[in-house]
Design a protein around this motif. Structure first.
Motif, mmCIF file in Angstrom:
data_model
loop_
_atom_site.group_PDB
_atom_site.id
_atom_site.type_symbol
_atom_site.label_atom_id
_atom_site.label_comp_id
_atom_site.label_asym_id
_atom_site.label_seq_id
_atom_site.Cartn_x
_atom_site.Cartn_y
_atom_site.Cartn_z
ATOM 1 N N VAL A 189 33.567 13.522 35.440
ATOM 2 C CA VAL A 189 33.489 15.360 35.047
ATOM 3 C C VAL A 189 34.249 16.341 36.246
ATOM 4 O O VAL A 189 33.591 16.293 37.710
ATOM 5 N N LEU A 190 34.725 17.276 35.967
ATOM 6 C CA LEU A 190 34.951 18.225 36.208
ATOM 7 C C LEU A 190 34.836 19.732 35.438
ATOM 8 O O LEU A 190 34.955 19.716 34.509
ATOM 9 N N THR A 191 34.153 20.480 36.197
ATOM 10 C CA THR A 191 33.772 21.741 35.081
ATOM 11 C C THR A 191 34.787 22.424 36.119
ATOM 12 O O THR A 191 34.533 23.287 37.145
ATOM 13 N N MET A 192 35.182 23.514 35.233
ATOM 14 C CA MET A 192 36.294 24.815 35.562
ATOM 15 C C MET A 192 35.944 25.801 34.963
ATOM 16 O O MET A 192 35.735 25.883 33.793
ATOM 17 N N VAL A 193 36.140 27.324 35.002
ATOM 18 C CA VAL A 193 35.866 28.265 35.083
ATOM 19 C C VAL A 193 37.069 29.407 35.077
ATOM 20 O O VAL A 193 37.824 29.381 35.431
ATOM 21 N N ILE A 222 25.100 15.109 38.621
ATOM 22 C CA ILE A 222 24.796 15.415 39.881
ATOM 23 C C ILE A 222 26.649 16.124 40.376
ATOM 24 O O ILE A 222 27.200 15.979 40.935
ATOM 25 N N HIS A 223 26.803 17.136 39.390
ATOM 26 C CA HIS A 223 27.640 17.849 39.566
ATOM 27 C C HIS A 223 27.260 18.969 40.641
ATOM 28 O O HIS A 223 26.378 18.747 41.126
ATOM 29 N N GLU A 224 28.440 19.420 41.937
ATOM 30 C CA GLU A 224 28.048 19.322 43.456
ATOM 31 C C GLU A 224 29.383 20.715 43.328
ATOM 32 O O GLU A 224 28.786 21.596 43.326
ATOM 33 N N LYS A 225 29.958 21.085 41.988
ATOM 34 C CA LYS A 225 30.887 22.568 42.266
ATOM 35 C C LYS A 225 31.465 22.832 40.858
ATOM 36 O O LYS A 225 31.694 21.523 39.863
ATOM 37 N N ILE A 226 31.366 24.240 40.459
ATOM 38 C CA ILE A 226 31.870 24.629 39.574
ATOM 39 C C ILE A 226 33.484 25.329 39.791
ATOM 40 O O ILE A 226 33.420 26.368 41.009
ATOM 41 N N LEU A 227 34.698 24.997 39.460
ATOM 42 C CA LEU A 227 35.836 24.861 39.889
ATOM 43 C C LEU A 227 36.135 26.363 39.235
ATOM 44 O O LEU A 227 36.526 26.794 38.209
ATOM 45 N N SER A 228 37.178 27.267 40.334
ATOM 46 C CA SER A 228 37.478 28.151 39.299
ATOM 47 C C SER A 228 39.434 28.547 38.656
ATOM 48 O O SER A 228 39.639 27.769 40.458
ATOM 49 N N LEU A 229 39.410 28.623 37.946
ATOM 50 C CA LEU A 229 41.247 28.508 37.012
ATOM 51 C C LEU A 229 42.116 29.181 38.254
ATOM 52 O O LEU A 229 43.340 28.947 38.199
ATOM 53 N N GLU A 234 41.455 26.153 44.367
ATOM 54 C CA GLU A 234 40.579 25.213 43.975
ATOM 55 C C GLU A 234 41.842 24.677 42.743
ATOM 56 O O GLU A 234 41.211 23.125 42.811
ATOM 57 N N CYS A 235 42.808 25.032 42.411
ATOM 58 C CA CYS A 235 43.778 24.208 41.554
ATOM 59 C C CYS A 235 44.427 22.985 41.972
ATOM 60 O O CYS A 235 44.059 21.783 42.201
ATOM 61 N N ALA A 236 44.904 23.518 43.106
ATOM 62 C CA ALA A 236 45.081 22.143 44.090
ATOM 63 C C ALA A 236 44.314 21.477 44.647
ATOM 64 O O ALA A 236 44.504 20.375 44.504
#
Length: 808
Positions: A189-193, A222-229, A234-236
């Motif tokens: 799982v990955l979360t992006m804003v 276990i989620h570590e970080k929220i990435l920004s689109l 961060e997308c790379a």
């Protein structure tokens, strides 16, 4: 000559030389083992036996750690090998928007721009992207903000991207999507804003990111970080993670063969009269090897047989010279797998076999005999005589021991001055005292030895004589006694399994199928009495006597053979209804899952179910629910019973499942091997916005047709008169014949006393009972009865059912 001076030496006290161990002092068994050459397994007596108790040397510990690393590395390489090469399997990425302000297609374009990649397929449905920087292929599955679409996409995805908004909240619908995906099972799982730069203040951005991380870690810790689109770097980094990390997968999915459907080929010129035809499904095999002998489940369409599996590898583009003419190469069809004689049938039930029963071979319980009373757990009816009652107390001389009492053959004719009742010490009876109504001889005319009517004269005072109340008085007293029972669900929680009989209903007819048990967990349950009440086709269900051994054989069968994962194939399906072409939507993900052996056959399946603590009302047994388990979805009417294992495999039926409680849900459905997570839904009152409401989660348990679900009822009575251990009870039965019918059952009280029915009083269901100790006047007297209840048949569920409800 003067003596030479020697330096002073201190005695070394820190070094002690011990006597060396000699082999002749070893035990005889150790000497024998050494003589045989078995050096590795030699241990001293009293040593540590288990591997966890062994004290290994440093060399052994390093060697063990090295072996563990090698095994994990080999497993990782094997899992990643399906993605290697130009024709390797693409990594499936599901993009799930949790907020209304988020857009899945815009997020995919941002990710592609970060690595200079272009979509190889159109924007409809899922799209394939080739990332040359990492030499990997990705398949994006954009999902609409819909619960069912999100569940289907995450079920077949290697990675899941949750899209959040800095200004819009997920709401109840987004929260339900997270809970459902988590309960179904999910891979990485990955979360992006999205649109984080729309917030001007950098400080506010960091606060929003921290808040969103706190929100998502509530479901995925276990989620570590929220990435920004909005950040290209961060997308790379997200693309780099997708291309380099080996997905952990989902346990139930990896135990089977599965594939994301890339395209469907329907019959070109179908016969107008034909309703079924051959459909070709194209995709890349994942999980275990795909076998043609096994059935496959395609979405919610159902399970089908495989006609053949052919190669569908994409052609490799070759560089041609300028003077050469491009000629289309005709590729011959290469069959990779074809079914044989062992191909499974699509039938869900065993073939019907007509059986003839010999009347002489029928058991005693099955022969049509007239019952004389309630059935007991030892499968014997109570006799009409009083042999089941304890022996009447003897009049014995004072001071007689129990051993001496056995030599008295009967009552003696001596005077009662030197004799005492054997039960006097317990205060149960007193033969010298005058007879009372509780003694069971009221209304007996000693002169004529006859039983007079209720209006006959009695030798006892009027206050001690038992007279049946008038119907009006009895109805008023009964209504007052039952006035406290209000709500049925609340009553089940406060007074579980208690029922109230109508005064005009015969209990022996109303409760004809019920029986008595001394112990619900240990008493034997005779199943021959239940055969006449079995559901239709019960004998045709699949029976699994040894679940562990059968599951081991099925798992071993899935490990070998079939088309290996990572290969692109065409799966030709037999007898697919052509009407499904109208309901097929290319924008929704469709997956094919191979069923394990016998998974299409019906049996009595069991699922653990835990009702959500947020659910407002108790869940009634047999209420309609929607179950999603693995690749299939059913409409069920489950029976709830208690968890755990019992020696007799009898489990108590539960009328209600209260919020926060866990029980076992049983119903008749196709078999599911292994522990597969399950989620339970209830149809929403507003299908247009939220068609389903998640109410419970659970896991599949071993199936069993021999698991007895016993429905218990409790008949309670009120202690009307109490004389030491002798009690007159009312409101349990309402006629004399019912008292005689249930006379064999053991009575109990809520404060722990036990007793038996002694005899009936009058004609309105009053009776006398004797207990092991004096009871409290505020106590309630009860008797337990049990009958077997049978699970109901489940049916396949489709999303079109919800659409019809919303339009209707």
């Amino acid at each position: 000559m003067a003596p030479l001076l020697e330096p002073h030496h201190h005695r070394n006290t820190t070094k002690v030389s011990h006597k060396q161990f000699k082999s002749r002092h070893a035990t005889k068994s150790l000497v024998k083992e050494l003589a045989k050459g078995k050096v590795e397994g030699v241990e001293k007596k009293g040593g540590r036996k288990t591997p966890l108790q062994q004290v290994m040397s440093k060399f052994d510990r390093k060697n063990q750690a090295k072996q563990i690393r090698q095994i994990k590395y080999q497993q990782n390489q094997k899992s990643a090998s399906v993605f290697a090469g130009h024709n390797g399997a693409p990594r499936v990425i599901a993009v799930v928007p949790l907020c209304e302000a988020t857009d899945a297609l815009a997020a995919i374009q941002k990710l592609n721009q970060a690595v200079d990649a272009e979509s190889m397929w159109p924007m409809e449905g899922h799209m394939k992207v080739r990332v040359d920087r990492f030499k990997q292929s990705l398949v994006y599955v954009p999902v609409q903000r819909s619960l069912l679409a999100a569940l289907d996409a995450c079920r077949c995805a290697d990675f899941v991207i949750f899209l959040l908004s800095p200004t819009d909240e997920p709401g109840m619908e987004g929260e339900q999507m997270l809970r459902s995906i988590e309960g179904q099972g999910v891979s990485n799982v990955l979360t992006m804003v999205q649109d984080l730069n729309s917030v001007d203040s950098p400080k506010t951005r960091s606060q929003i990111t921290a808040s969103l991380k706190s929100y998502i870690t509530h479901y995925f810790p276990i989620h570590e970080k929220i990435l920004s689109l909005d950040s290209e770097s961060e997308c790379a980094n997200a693309i780099r993670s997708f291309c380099t990390i080996t997905p952990k997968g989902i346990k139930w999915r990896e135990d089977r063969s599965w594939m994301l459907v890339e395209s469907l080929q329907w019959p070109n010129n179908p016969d107008l009269a034909a309703t079924q035809g051959e459909v070709i499904v194209t995709g890349v095999v994942r999980g275990k090897g795909l076998k043609a002998n096994r059935l496959v489940q395609v979405g919610e369409w159902g399970h089908f047989q495989i006609e053949k599996i052919t190669d569908a590898t994409l052609p490799v583009s070759k560089k041609r010279k300028a003077d050469e003419m491009a000629v289309d190469e005709i590729k011959e069809e290469r069959i990779l797998e074809a079914p044989d004689a062992e191909q499974e049938d699509i039938a869900e039930l065993a073939p019907y076999e007509a059986t003839m029963k010999d009347a002489d071979a029928m058991s005693i319980s099955e022969t049509p005999t007239e019952r004389r009373g309630v059935l007991l757990d030892d499968h014997h009816y109570f006799s009409d005589d009083e042999t089941h009652l304890p022996q009447a107390p003897k009049r014995l001389p004072k001071g007689t021991s129990s051993y001496q009492a056995a030599w008295f053959l009967g009552d003696t004719s001596d005077s009662g001055s030197d004799f005492e009742d054997q039960a006097d010490n317990e205060g149960d009876l007193n033969m010298d005292s005058p007879a009372l109504p509780q003694d069971g001889v009221e209304g007996l005319d000693k002169a004529t030895q006859r039983e007079p009517t209720e209006a006959a004269p009695s030798e006892y005072p009027q206050s001690e004589t038992f007279l049946d109340p008038t119907p009006d008085e009895e109805a008023a007293q009964l209504a007052e006694y039952r006035a406290s029972r209000k709500n049925e669900a609340k009553e089940d929680l406060e007074f579980p399994d208690e029922i109230e009989l109508h005064p005009n209903v015969l209990a022996r007819e109303r409760l004809a199928r019920y029986r008595g048990l001394k112990s619900l967990k240990t008493s034997h349950w005779e199943t021959s009495e239940d055969k006449i009440h079995e559901p239709e086709d019960w004998s045709r269900l699949l029976q699994v006597p040894n679940y562990k051994m059968a599951k081991k054989h099925v798992d071993n069968d899935a490990l070998v053979g079939g088309v290996q994962p990572g290969q692109r194939v065409n799966v030709h399906l037999r007898n697919v209804p052509l009407s499904l072409q109208q309901s097929y939507n290319q924008r929704k993900p469709l997956a094919l899952y191979s069923l394990l052996r016998h998974e299409q056959k019906r049996t009595v399946v069991n699922f653990s179910i835990t009702l959500s603590a947020d659910y407002p009302n108790p869940l009634r047994s047999k209420d309609e629910l929607i179950l999603r388990c693995g690749a299939r979805c059913f409409v069920i009417n489950p029976l709830y019973s208690q968890l755990g294992t019992t020696p007799n495999d009898v489990h108590k039926f539960q009328r209600y499942l209260h919020p926060g409680q866990t029980a076992v849900a049983s119903f008749i459905a196709p078999l599911t091997w292994g522990s597969v997570p399950a989620i339970f839904f209830q149809a929403s009152s507003n299908p247009a916005s939220t068609p389903l409401n998640l109410i419970a989660t659970g896991t599949s348990l071993p199936p069993s047709t021999s698991r007895v679900i016993a429905k218990r009822i409790i008949l309670t009575g009120h202690p009307y008169k109490i004389h030491k251990k002798l009690v007159t009870v009312r409101y349990m039965f309402f006629n004399k014949d019912d008292v005689v019918w249930f006379k064999a059952l053991q009575l109990w009280t809520k404060r722990g006393r036990s007793g038996f029915i002694k005899e009936s009083l009058g004609t309105h269901g009053y009776f006398k009972a004797t207990f092991d100790a004096k009871i409290n006047p505020q106590d309630a007297i009860g008797v337990s009865l049990y009958k077997r209840v049978w699970p109901r048949v489940a049916r396949a569920w489709r999303e079109s059912d919800v659409l019809q409800q919303s339009h209707g």
